[in-house]
Design a protein around this motif. Structure first.
Motif, PDB file in Angstrom:
ATOM      1  N   LYS A  55       0.558  -1.341   0.197  1.00 54.33           N
ATOM      2  CA  LYS A  55       0.099  -0.193   0.125  1.00 54.33           C
ATOM      3  C   LYS A  55       1.328   1.251   0.368  1.00 54.33           C
ATOM      4  N   SER A  56       2.115   0.687   1.024  1.00 53.15           N
ATOM      5  CA  SER A  56       3.087   2.311   0.624  1.00 53.15           C
ATOM      6  C   SER A  56       3.501   2.281  -0.954  1.00 53.15           C
ATOM      7  N   ALA A  57       3.525   1.605  -0.887  1.00 55.41           N
ATOM      8  CA  ALA A  57       4.039   1.529  -2.431  1.00 55.41           C
ATOM      9  C   ALA A  57       3.516   1.650  -4.010  1.00 55.41           C
ATOM     10  N   GLU A  58       2.276   1.846  -3.926  1.00 58.85           N
ATOM     11  CA  GLU A  58       0.606   2.560  -3.905  1.00 58.85           C
ATOM     12  C   GLU A  58       1.140   4.285  -4.774  1.00 58.85           C
ATOM     13  N   VAL A  59       0.714   4.881  -3.233  1.00 57.77           N
ATOM     14  CA  VAL A  59       1.609   6.137  -2.780  1.00 57.77           C
ATOM     15  C   VAL A  59       3.380   6.418  -4.016  1.00 57.77           C
ATOM     16  N   ASN A  60       3.976   5.633  -3.469  1.00 58.57           N
ATOM     17  CA  ASN A  60       5.387   5.266  -4.490  1.00 58.57           C
ATOM     18  C   ASN A  60       5.741   5.720  -5.791  1.00 58.57           C
ATOM     19  N   ASN A  61       5.430   5.275  -5.894  1.00 63.09           N
ATOM     20  CA  ASN A  61       4.904   4.405  -7.501  1.00 63.09           C
ATOM     21  C   ASN A  61       4.249   5.485  -8.343  1.00 63.09           C
ATOM     22  N   ALA A  62       2.776   5.909  -7.630  1.00 65.53           N
ATOM     23  CA  ALA A  62       2.255   6.842  -8.251  1.00 65.53           C
ATOM     24  C   ALA A  62       2.542   8.440  -7.990  1.00 65.53           C
ATOM     25  N   LEU A  63       3.917   8.744  -6.956  1.00 73.55           N
ATOM     26  CA  LEU A  63       3.987   9.969  -6.929  1.00 73.55           C
ATOM     27  C   LEU A  63       5.694  10.025  -7.771  1.00 73.55           C
ATOM     28  N   LEU A  64       6.246   8.420  -8.429  1.00 73.87           N
ATOM     29  CA  LEU A  64       7.354   8.961  -9.851  1.00 73.87           C
ATOM     30  C   LEU A  64       6.490   8.699 -10.809  1.00 73.87           C
ATOM     31  N   ASP A  65       5.492   8.398 -11.155  1.00 73.74           N
ATOM     32  CA  ASP A  65       4.850   8.563 -12.035  1.00 73.74           C
ATOM     33  C   ASP A  65       3.889  10.115 -12.357  1.00 73.74           C
ATOM     34  N   THR A  88       2.364  13.526  -1.545  1.00 71.53           N
ATOM     35  CA  THR A  88       2.805  12.733  -0.441  1.00 71.53           C
ATOM     36  C   THR A  88       1.754  12.546   0.475  1.00 71.53           C
ATOM     37  N   THR A  89       1.850  14.221   1.324  1.00 69.68           N
ATOM     38  CA  THR A  89       0.541  14.512   2.116  1.00 69.68           C
ATOM     39  C   THR A  89      -0.942  14.200   1.545  1.00 69.68           C
ATOM     40  N   ALA A  90      -0.839  14.615   0.636  1.00 71.04           N
ATOM     41  CA  ALA A  90      -2.103  14.861   0.173  1.00 71.04           C
ATOM     42  C   ALA A  90      -2.830  13.489  -0.356  1.00 71.04           C
ATOM     43  N   HIS A  91      -1.547  12.499  -0.071  1.00 74.81           N
ATOM     44  CA  HIS A  91      -2.139  11.050   0.208  1.00 74.81           C
ATOM     45  C   HIS A  91      -2.334  10.510   1.551  1.00 74.81           C
ATOM     46  N   GLY A  92      -1.643  10.992   2.715  1.00 75.84           N
ATOM     47  CA  GLY A  92      -2.459  10.617   3.201  1.00 75.84           C
ATOM     48  C   GLY A  92      -0.558   9.697   4.174  1.00 75.84           C
ATOM     49  N   ALA A  93       0.537  10.029   3.686  1.00 71.08           N
ATOM     50  CA  ALA A  93       1.683   9.903   3.626  1.00 71.08           C
ATOM     51  C   ALA A  93       3.003  10.873   4.008  1.00 71.08           C
ATOM     52  N   ILE A  94       3.714  10.392   4.124  1.00 69.78           N
ATOM     53  CA  ILE A  94       5.114  10.695   4.637  1.00 69.78           C
ATOM     54  C   ILE A  94       6.096  10.751   3.842  1.00 69.78           C
ATOM     55  N   PRO A  95       7.198  11.498   3.283  1.00 74.30           N
ATOM     56  CA  PRO A  95       8.104  11.698   2.886  1.00 74.30           C
ATOM     57  C   PRO A  95       9.089  11.005   3.607  1.00 74.30           C
ATOM     58  N   ALA A  96       9.309   9.495   3.929  1.00 71.53           N
ATOM     59  CA  ALA A  96      10.911   9.495   4.659  1.00 71.53           C
ATOM     60  C   ALA A  96      12.031   9.969   4.697  1.00 71.53           C
ATOM     61  N   THR A 138       8.659   6.295   1.050  1.00 76.55           N
ATOM     62  CA  THR A 138       7.068   6.877   1.376  1.00 76.55           C
ATOM     63  C   THR A 138       6.781   6.243   2.739  1.00 76.55           C
ATOM     64  N   ASN A 139       6.994   6.477   3.659  1.00 77.42           N
ATOM     65  CA  ASN A 139       6.253   5.744   5.117  1.00 77.42           C
ATOM     66  C   ASN A 139       4.653   6.538   4.492  1.00 77.42           C
ATOM     67  N   LEU A 140       3.824   5.260   4.870  1.00 77.45           N
ATOM     68  CA  LEU A 140       2.533   5.329   5.274  1.00 77.45           C
ATOM     69  C   LEU A 140       2.357   4.236   6.011  1.00 77.45           C
ATOM     70  N   ASN A 141       1.680   5.031   6.999  1.00 78.73           N
ATOM     71  CA  ASN A 141       1.097   4.210   8.273  1.00 78.73           C
ATOM     72  C   ASN A 141       2.285   3.045   9.152  1.00 78.73           C
ATOM     73  N   GLY A 142       3.539   4.218   8.437  1.00 76.14           N
ATOM     74  CA  GLY A 142       4.862   2.823   9.227  1.00 76.14           C
ATOM     75  C   GLY A 142       4.820   2.015   8.304  1.00 76.14           C
ATOM     76  N   TYR A 143       4.990   1.871   7.324  1.00 83.43           N
ATOM     77  CA  TYR A 143       5.194   0.992   5.941  1.00 83.43           C
ATOM     78  C   TYR A 143       5.766   1.723   5.091  1.00 83.43           C
ATOM     79  N   PHE A 144       7.232   1.265   4.650  1.00 83.36           N
ATOM     80  CA  PHE A 144       8.116   1.620   3.452  1.00 83.36           C
ATOM     81  C   PHE A 144       8.275   1.175   2.446  1.00 83.36           C
ATOM     82  N   SER A 145       8.338   1.983   1.253  1.00 86.90           N
ATOM     83  CA  SER A 145       8.626   2.042   0.079  1.00 86.90           C
ATOM     84  C   SER A 145       9.773   2.737  -0.798  1.00 86.90           C
TER      85      SER A 145
END
Length: 289
Positions: A55-65, A88-96, A138-145
């Motif tokens: 799930k973290s990677a979904e944000v990370n991949n979308a950011l790179l796109d 990143t923040t708009a998608h509920g995640a944190i730039p790690a 990306t850090n999403l809910n404590g999971y990193f990609s």
């Protein structure tokens, strides 16, 4: 540590040990007894953790796109950083990367002869012919990609284009070398052989790394190596492969002013691609790219 067959598995899955990691542990013990280096239990992700990383990677991949679509000639690397933070923040995640060991920005932007850890700046304006690596975690809910891509700006020289292409080929040669119950050294050997066959060199000081529950975990994934050596690659391990391929020498220096940015010692170009990978029972899954 011994555990009852009917107890809950040590991995935190909630399943009974005999249905979860009993056979795995027997395999690990057998390999250890034969003298091989085996991963510790804390390097093995359970299914809940793997889903969190995906799930973290979904944000990370979308950011790179998103960045790939918007990076162009005339933009500053500071503008890229702002885009990364806002997305990143708009998608509920944190730039790690932001604040990691004092790193001041939300991603790394490494241009031309910068190998890695380039710090975004309003003074760095992308121009026609540049190549740039964008590296985001990306850090999403404590999971990193973690992943990075190369972007070529405008009319890039044939030499630069070839370097970028071969660097990506090196990444995929490394991925092809990942086999369940294979060896960590197989990855480095495959990457190094492909780079050197094409007349390039591989950076030694930096490499891939475990990732998932933190931004950097064990093991260190070298991009040079010898087949049949190093840690056993066990199902459940999550790590990055991210070869840094130099046009000239593999030697480098680090910017004394910021303590982060690495440059090629001879001033020639460098290129890098990075994916986050999961070792599975069947082979390998690309999680973030």
């Amino acid at each position: 540590m011994s555990i009852n067959r009917n107890s809950k598995c040590w991995c935190g899955s909630g399943f009974k040990y005999k249905k979860c990691h009993l056979a795995f542990d027997e395999k690990i013990q057998e390999l250890y007894n034969q003298g091989y280096e085996v991963p510790s239990r804390d390097l093995i992700k359970n299914q809940k953790e793997i889903e969190g990383i995906r799930k973290s990677a979904e944000v990370n991949n979308a950011l790179l796109d998103y960045l790939e679509q918007n990076i162009k000639e005339g933009i500053s690397t500071e503008e890229i950083d702002k885009m990364a933070y806002e997305f990143t923040t708009a998608h509920g995640a944190i730039p790690a990367d932001l604040g990691y060991e004092g790193f001041p920005k939300s991603l790394c932007t490494s241009v031309n002869n910068q190998i890695c850890h380039g710090i975004p700046s309003e003074d760095v304006i992308l121009k026609d012919g540049d190549i740039i690596n964008i590296d985001v975690t990306t850090n999403l809910n404590g999971y990193f990609s973690d992943a990075s891509r190369m972007i070529m700006i405008g009319n890039v020289s044939s030499e630069a284009k070839r370097l970028v292409e071969v660097a990506r080929e090196c990444l995929y040669e490394g991925i092809k070398a990942v086999k369940p119950w294979g060896f960590l050294g197989d990855i480095g050997a495959a990457v190094q052989e492909h780079a050197e066959k094409n007349g390039y060199s591989i950076v030694r000081e930096f490499g891939g790394h475990g990732v998932g529950l933190d931004i950097h975990e064990d093991p260190f994934v070298s991009h040079v190596g010898t087949r049949g050596t190093g840690m056993i690659l066990a199902p459940g391990m999550v790590f990055t492969i991210e070869p840094m391929v130099n046009e000239g020498t593999f030697e480098l220096y680090i910017d004394e002013n910021n303590g982060w940015t690495s440059y090629t010692k001879d001033g020639k170009l460098s290129a890098q691609w990075e994916h986050t990978l999961l070792v599975t029972e069947e082979g390998v899954e690309i999680i973030s790219k």
